[in-house]
Design a protein around this motif. Sequence first.
Motif, mmCIF file in Angstrom:
data_model
loop_
_atom_site.group_PDB
_atom_site.id
_atom_site.type_symbol
_atom_site.label_atom_id
_atom_site.label_comp_id
_atom_site.label_asym_id
_atom_site.label_seq_id
_atom_site.Cartn_x
_atom_site.Cartn_y
_atom_site.Cartn_z
ATOM 1 N N ASP A 1 0.837 -1.206 0.000
ATOM 2 C CA ASP A 1 0.000 0.000 0.000
ATOM 3 C C ASP A 1 0.877 1.264 0.000
ATOM 4 O O ASP A 1 1.664 1.471 0.930
ATOM 5 N N PRO A 2 0.732 2.132 -1.013
ATOM 6 C CA PRO A 2 1.596 3.322 -1.086
ATOM 7 C C PRO A 2 1.459 4.238 0.135
ATOM 8 O O PRO A 2 2.465 4.795 0.590
ATOM 9 N N ALA A 3 0.247 4.367 0.676
ATOM 10 C CA ALA A 3 0.072 5.270 1.841
ATOM 11 C C ALA A 3 0.810 4.708 3.055
ATOM 12 O O ALA A 3 1.507 5.438 3.773
ATOM 13 N N ALA A 4 0.675 3.393 3.277
ATOM 14 C CA ALA A 4 1.393 2.766 4.402
ATOM 15 C C ALA A 4 2.899 2.886 4.187
ATOM 16 O O ALA A 4 3.662 3.158 5.122
ATOM 17 N N ARG A 5 3.312 2.696 2.925
ATOM 18 C CA ARG A 5 4.754 2.768 2.620
ATOM 19 C C ARG A 5 5.321 4.146 2.921
ATOM 20 O O ARG A 5 6.468 4.267 3.337
ATOM 21 N N GLU A 6 4.513 5.189 2.711
ATOM 22 C CA GLU A 6 4.997 6.545 3.041
ATOM 23 C C GLU A 6 5.300 6.670 4.528
ATOM 24 O O GLU A 6 6.292 7.277 4.929
ATOM 25 N N TRP A 7 4.417 6.084 5.361
ATOM 26 C CA TRP A 7 4.677 6.106 6.809
ATOM 27 C C TRP A 7 5.940 5.303 7.126
ATOM 28 O O TRP A 7 6.765 5.712 7.953
ATOM 29 N N ALA A 8 6.059 4.136 6.471
ATOM 30 C CA ALA A 8 7.243 3.293 6.723
ATOM 31 C C ALA A 8 8.516 4.031 6.314
ATOM 32 O O ALA A 8 9.533 3.984 7.021
ATOM 33 N N ARG A 9 8.459 4.729 5.165
ATOM 34 C CA ARG A 9 9.625 5.486 4.683
ATOM 35 C C ARG A 9 10.030 6.552 5.700
ATOM 36 O O ARG A 9 11.187 6.705 6.041
ATOM 37 N N ARG A 10 8.988 7.260 6.171
ATOM 38 C CA ARG A 10 9.240 8.328 7.149
ATOM 39 C C ARG A 10 9.871 7.762 8.426
ATOM 40 O O ARG A 10 10.857 8.296 8.944
ATOM 41 N N ASN A 11 9.318 6.639 8.903
ATOM 42 C CA ASN A 11 9.871 6.017 10.112
ATOM 43 C C ASN A 11 11.283 5.487 9.866
ATOM 44 O O ASN A 11 12.167 5.616 10.731
ATOM 45 N N ALA A 12 11.484 4.897 8.673
ATOM 46 C CA ALA A 12 12.803 4.339 8.354
ATOM 47 C C ALA A 12 13.843 5.458 8.279
ATOM 48 O O ALA A 12 14.963 5.311 8.778
ATOM 49 N N ASP A 13 13.475 6.575 7.660
ATOM 50 C CA ASP A 13 14.422 7.694 7.543
ATOM 51 C C ASP A 13 14.787 8.224 8.931
ATOM 52 O O ASP A 13 15.934 8.545 9.208
ATOM 53 N N ARG A 14 13.774 8.304 9.803
ATOM 54 C CA ARG A 14 14.042 8.833 11.141
ATOM 55 C C ARG A 14 14.961 7.904 11.943
ATOM 56 O O ARG A 14 15.892 8.348 12.604
ATOM 57 N N GLN A 15 14.685 6.581 11.843
ATOM 58 C CA GLN A 15 15.532 5.631 12.584
ATOM 59 C C GLN A 15 16.965 5.659 12.049
ATOM 60 O O GLN A 15 17.920 5.608 12.825
ATOM 61 N N ALA A 16 17.096 5.755 10.721
ATOM 62 C CA ALA A 16 18.445 5.793 10.130
ATOM 63 C C ALA A 16 19.164 7.071 10.567
ATOM 64 O O ALA A 16 20.358 7.037 10.887
ATOM 65 N N ALA A 17 18.425 8.187 10.625
ATOM 66 C CA ALA A 17 19.038 9.455 11.043
ATOM 67 C C ALA A 17 19.507 9.373 12.497
ATOM 68 O O ALA A 17 20.439 10.074 12.895
ATOM 69 N N GLN A 18 18.852 8.501 13.273
ATOM 70 C CA GLN A 18 19.252 8.340 14.680
ATOM 71 C C GLN A 18 20.352 7.293 14.855
ATOM 72 O O GLN A 18 20.693 6.931 15.973
ATOM 73 N N GLY A 19 20.820 6.743 13.731
ATOM 74 C CA GLY A 19 21.977 5.849 13.800
ATOM 75 C C GLY A 19 21.686 4.376 13.581
ATOM 76 O O GLY A 19 22.602 3.560 13.613
ATOM 77 N N ASP A 20 20.412 4.007 13.359
ATOM 78 C CA ASP A 20 20.121 2.593 13.109
ATOM 79 C C ASP A 20 20.579 2.204 11.701
ATOM 80 O O ASP A 20 20.621 3.046 10.799
ATOM 81 N N THR A 21 20.869 0.911 11.532
ATOM 82 C CA THR A 21 21.203 0.413 10.195
ATOM 83 C C THR A 21 19.981 0.581 9.297
ATOM 84 O O THR A 21 18.892 0.118 9.665
ATOM 85 N N PRO A 22 20.123 1.231 8.130
ATOM 86 C CA PRO A 22 18.950 1.424 7.266
ATOM 87 C C PRO A 22 18.351 0.094 6.805
ATOM 88 O O PRO A 22 19.093 -0.857 6.546
ATOM 89 N N ILE A 23 17.030 0.044 6.725
ATOM 90 C CA ILE A 23 16.362 -1.157 6.200
ATOM 91 C C ILE A 23 16.128 -0.979 4.693
ATOM 92 O O ILE A 23 16.214 0.138 4.175
ATOM 93 N N HIS A 24 15.842 -2.100 4.005
ATOM 94 C CA HIS A 24 15.493 -2.055 2.586
ATOM 95 C C HIS A 24 13.977 -2.165 2.483
ATOM 96 O O HIS A 24 13.417 -3.216 2.805
ATOM 97 N N LEU A 25 13.333 -1.072 2.082
ATOM 98 C CA LEU A 25 11.861 -1.055 2.011
ATOM 99 C C LEU A 25 11.421 -1.276 0.567
ATOM 100 O O LEU A 25 11.795 -0.501 -0.317
ATOM 101 N N ALA B 1 -12.382 -0.433 12.775
ATOM 102 C CA ALA B 1 -13.172 -0.452 11.536
ATOM 103 C C ALA B 1 -13.098 0.867 10.780
ATOM 104 O O ALA B 1 -13.038 0.883 9.552
ATOM 105 N N ASP B 2 -13.078 1.985 11.500
ATOM 106 C CA ASP B 2 -13.148 3.298 10.836
ATOM 107 C C ASP B 2 -11.784 3.933 10.600
ATOM 108 O O ASP B 2 -11.712 4.970 9.934
ATOM 109 N N HIS B 3 -10.719 3.359 11.152
ATOM 110 C CA HIS B 3 -9.428 4.071 11.075
ATOM 111 C C HIS B 3 -8.263 3.237 10.548
ATOM 112 O O HIS B 3 -7.357 3.791 9.930
ATOM 113 N N ASP B 4 -8.223 1.923 10.821
ATOM 114 C CA ASP B 4 -7.178 1.115 10.193
ATOM 115 C C ASP B 4 -7.590 0.880 8.741
ATOM 116 O O ASP B 4 -8.772 0.649 8.460
ATOM 117 N N PRO B 5 -6.626 0.905 7.796
ATOM 118 C CA PRO B 5 -6.991 0.682 6.391
ATOM 119 C C PRO B 5 -7.613 -0.708 6.198
ATOM 120 O O PRO B 5 -7.138 -1.685 6.789
#
Length: 292
Positions: free
Chosen positions: A149-173, A212-216
């Motif tokens: 899902d592109p919308a979910a992936r945007e959240w994952a990208r944002r979280n991945a970028d933040r974790q990498a900026a904090q020093g975690d090993t980047p993941i492959h999304l 029901a009304d908020h999770d995709p």
Amino acid sequence: MSRVSLRPAVLEAVERLRVAGVHSPHTDAEFLAAHVLGVERPRLALVPMLTVEQLAEFRKLVDRRAERVPLQHLTGVAAMGEIDLAVGSGVFVPRPETELLFAWALAHLEAAGHEHPPIVVDLCTGSGALALAIAHARPDAEVYAVEIDPAAREWARRNADRQAAQGDTPIHLHAGDVTDRNVLSPLNGRVDVLVANPPYIPEDAVLDPEVADHDPHRALFGGPDGLSVITPMITTITRLLRPGAVAAVEHDDTNGPQVATLFANTSRFTAIIEHPDLAGKPRFVAARRTAN
Ligand SMILES: C[S@@+](CC[C@H](N)C(=O)[O-])C[C@H]1O[C@@H](n2cnc3c(N)ncnc32)[C@H](O)[C@@H]1O
């Protein structure tokens, strides 16, 4: 700046949320108060007063929670392992029960003592919760995550970028369908540990409004029996794991034996174990890939 006492405001909020049918009114009222005051919930007692502006903000959030907007959409965060994930509209809110899958993955990564950097895959990653929590705990791991899902992936990208900026090993999304016979094919036969929390709720299930009304929809439902993604995904898991590697798949509490049977039917798995959650309900099945 005029200040008012926090305690009566929280008690009023608890009552408001209780009447609205919120399952954990006390906890949620405290989390919202802590959010407004910018403190951790256990430190709330150290902040007995709030400004009238903070009180107005708190009441606004309580009103929205009473409308059954998920707590995590109001605070903007959900936890997995040692990390916080940004969540909101368009992405599934990670659940506490999935911490069991995270703990299972860590235990296996430790037990295996890999000679090479372990390869970990998170299928149906949503916000990136499992992949990023594992990457945080195991900087030596090469972590891959797949989300359709592109919308979910945007959240994952944002979280991945933040974790990498904090020093975690980047993941492959990866953008992909876990039921696709070619997804992550460069990893065929190379993966050491695989986790998946796919959509698994049977279509006719009655759900709380927060869900029901908020999770995709795509994050929740797995067809009439809850197995429409899991069944073809087992083929993907079988293809990706190296001999001796392990996988765990979260499922609906009605489907423990069915998921175990799906693994068994491939004749490519041993040590197929049904795991309960903390409430004793069937929650995930783990299995080990055989050599052939
Ligand atoms: C139950 S959510 C789990 C998200 C995350 N793993 C977690 O535990 O918070 C399932 C996720 O799988 C994604 N999804 C559904 N079908 C998929 C498919 N066929 N291939 C890849 N991702 C899929 C949904 O978009 C959703 O983000």
